[in-house]
Scaffold this motif. Structure first.
Motif, PDB file in Angstrom:
ATOM      1  N   ALA A 250      37.862 -17.621  14.881  1.00  0.00           N
ATOM      2  CA  ALA A 250      39.193 -18.232  14.831  1.00  0.00           C
ATOM      3  C   ALA A 250      39.938 -17.825  13.573  1.00  0.00           C
ATOM      4  CB  ALA A 250      39.058 -19.754  14.903  1.00  0.00           C
ATOM      5  N   THR A 253      41.111 -14.230  14.003  1.00  0.00           N
ATOM      6  CA  THR A 253      42.231 -14.163  14.947  1.00  0.00           C
ATOM      7  C   THR A 253      43.530 -14.579  14.278  1.00  0.00           C
ATOM      8  OG1 THR A 253      40.749 -14.639  16.799  1.00  0.00           O
ATOM      9  CG2 THR A 253      43.103 -14.980  17.154  1.00  0.00           C
ATOM     10  N   HIS A 310      41.892 -22.066  10.602  1.00  0.00           N
ATOM     11  CA  HIS A 310      40.474 -22.000  10.252  1.00  0.00           C
ATOM     12  C   HIS A 310      40.311 -21.169   8.983  1.00  0.00           C
ATOM     13  CE1 HIS A 310      39.987 -23.318  14.406  1.00  0.00           C
ATOM     14  NE2 HIS A 310      38.744 -23.602  14.117  1.00  0.00           N
TER      15      HIS A 310
END
Length: 516
Positions: A250, A253, A310
């Protein structure tokens, strides 16, 4: 009066009959039915069926030993702390010369067979796989007069051959039992089932219990095979690894999407249509951003950075909670497993390790009884036959073997095994605590040195030699230092020193009386 009697009869009738009681945990409801669906009443051996043990064993090796730095560190640290770097035999025979000779011969032999390393590896295997095997064999290539050797084997070798009767109540997956359920023999496969030849060649040999050491932790009475000691923590290892990978994915990304281009212009605007057409034409393409560059956007358009969600602020909390629970399966403190001692004081650190050190002591007691004493008995018997022990010791060994058995030799001869001691975080405080125990009569120098894996005779002889005094003189000096803080005269016996101490105390009391 009648009214009171009637009331008493009604009360008695309500309380008569069977008393009913219940446990909340014993009730099955719609809320807990699925949770307790796997609870069973199987026997210890049936609960640990071969396919169950194999699956847990394989998953523990994969998850804990191969793919987790925390798990691998836990089991290796447990083995290192338990077995350590050396194991010393200390004999307690009346003749000191015989003691030193036996200790020397046994030490040479244990080094020749790499006993410490094999036991340490067996401890790792026992923790991860739940059980481990040692065969006592004759090794002609051993560099010692006594050719007894210790052959470590994984528990996969201990398995029932395919032709064996699985419904025999006196047989549990390779273990033969007597009518009292004591092991009498073991069926051991010649090749590991996971080797190239193991899957097709199921040849085996049956060995008596005197030539096999089967080491595992018994959690239930009547248990004859071991289950992985980290089995309860396996789902937690998987959860920790999955959550870590998901958090990293995460974060990557979010980081890969550096900017977002957005507009508040109404649909149908010519500029909007132009940008939409360009975006459609260049779909899935990327734009290179120059360092330290500024840009001018058309009216109604805005360039913003992607907000990274995150790693979350709760990741560290989650990871710590998982590691704390993982460490408890081996009774290890969180700080020891994680390597983070930042929040501990000296007393807090000692308190956190108390339970773990107790677990290590229990494991060492198991090693002494099930492995070391068995090896010592076998070695002393062969050494007595070969004539490499002092004559008085050889006669004692052979006498015990003829009257009882070879395995009883170590139990009938006074001895002890010393392991490495635990390193103290504050040597001064630890030494002062030991001194207080000695002064209070709660321990002895021999006992305190044994905790550090040191033989008192060996250390005293070495220290006395370095000071150029006799062992007796050195020990009197130690007595004086401990009991009088070095203020008493060393010469004389301990009784003389105690008498002088009494004289000093009496003089002090007389001085106090004079002052009053």
């Amino acid at each position: 009066m009648l009214h009171l009697l009637d009331k008493h009869k009604k009360k008695s009738s309500r309380n008569s009959g069977m008393i009913k009681a219940s446990y909340d945990a014993a009730a099955t409801t719609s809320h807990n039915e699925r949770h307790w669906s796997y609870a069973d009443s199987l026997s210890p051996d049936e609960s640990a069926r071969p396919e169950v043990r194999e699956k847990l064993r394989n998953r523990a090796r994969y998850e804990v030993l191969r793919n987790s730095s925390i798990g691998g560190g836990m089991v290796r640290m447990f083995a290192n702390d338990t077995v350590g770097t050396s194991i010393q035999l200390v004999m307690g025979l009346e003749n000191e010369a015989d003691n030193r000779e036996v200790q020397k011969v046994v030490g040479y032999w244990m080094d020749a067979i790499d006993a410490v390393e094999k036991i340490r590896t067996g401890k790792i295997d026992k923790t991860v796989s739940g059980e481990t095997l040692f065969r006592i064999v004759t090794n002609p290539s051993l560099d010692h007069e006594v050719m007894i050797d210790l052959l470590p084997m994984e528990a996969d070798h201990l398995s029932a051959p395919v032709i064996h009767d699985y419904f025999n109540p006196q047989y549990v997956d390779g273990v033969h039992l007597d009518r009292l359920k004591n092991p009498t023999a073991y069926d051991i496969l010649r090749e590991h089932p996971g080797s190239v030849f193991g899957g097709v060649n199921w040849q085996y040999d049956t060995f008596s219990r005197d030539s096999v050491i089967h080491w595992f932790r018994r959690d239930r009475p009547g248990q004859h095979r071991g289950v992985s000691e980290v089995a309860a923590a396996l789902p937690l290892f998987a959860h920790r690894r999955r959550f870590t990978l998901a958090t990293i994915a995460a974060a990557e990304t979010a980081a890969n999407r550096a900017t977002v281009l957005k507009t508040d212009l109404e649909p149908g605007n010519s500029l909007t249509e132009e940008v939409d057409a360009w975006a459609t034409e260049n779909m899935l393409s990327s734009i290179t951003l120059d360092r330290n560059a500024s840009t001018v956007l058309p009216i109604g358009w805005d360039l913003s950075q992607q907000s990274a969600e995150h790693p979350t602020t709760t990741f560290a909390m989650f990871d710590k909670a998982i590691v704390m629970e993982l460490s408890r399966c081996l009774l290890m403190p969180y700080e020891t497993v994680s390597g983070d001692h930042s929040g501990l004081s000296f007393s807090g650190g000692r308190l956190s390790r108390a339970g773990y050190e107790r677990a290590v002591e229990v494991e060492r007691a198991d090693i002494k009884k099930k492995i070391l004493d068995v090896l010592l008995s076998e070695f002393l018997y062969e050494a007595a036959v070969e004539g490499i022990l002092p004559n008085s010791v050889s006669r004692m060994v052979l006498d015990i073997a003829s009257r009882v058995s070879v395995r009883a030799i170590a139990k009938r001869m006074p001895h002890s095994w010393h392991f490495d001691g635990f390193k103290e975080p504050d040597e001064v405080k630890a030494a002062n605590a030991a001194k207080v125990r000695l002064q209070s009569g709660l321990t002895s120098r021999e006992s305190e040195l044994a905790k550090q894996g040191v033989d008192i005779d060996e250390i005293d002889a070495s220290a006395a030699r370095s000071f150029g005094v006799s062992v007796d003189e050195y020990r009197r000096a130690c007595f004086s230092s401990i009991m009088t803080n070095g203020n008493a005269v060393v010469a004389g016996s301990p009784t003389d020193v105690i008498s002088r101490l009494d004289e000093i105390d009496t003089a002090k009391e007389e001085q106090l009386v004079g002052v009053e």
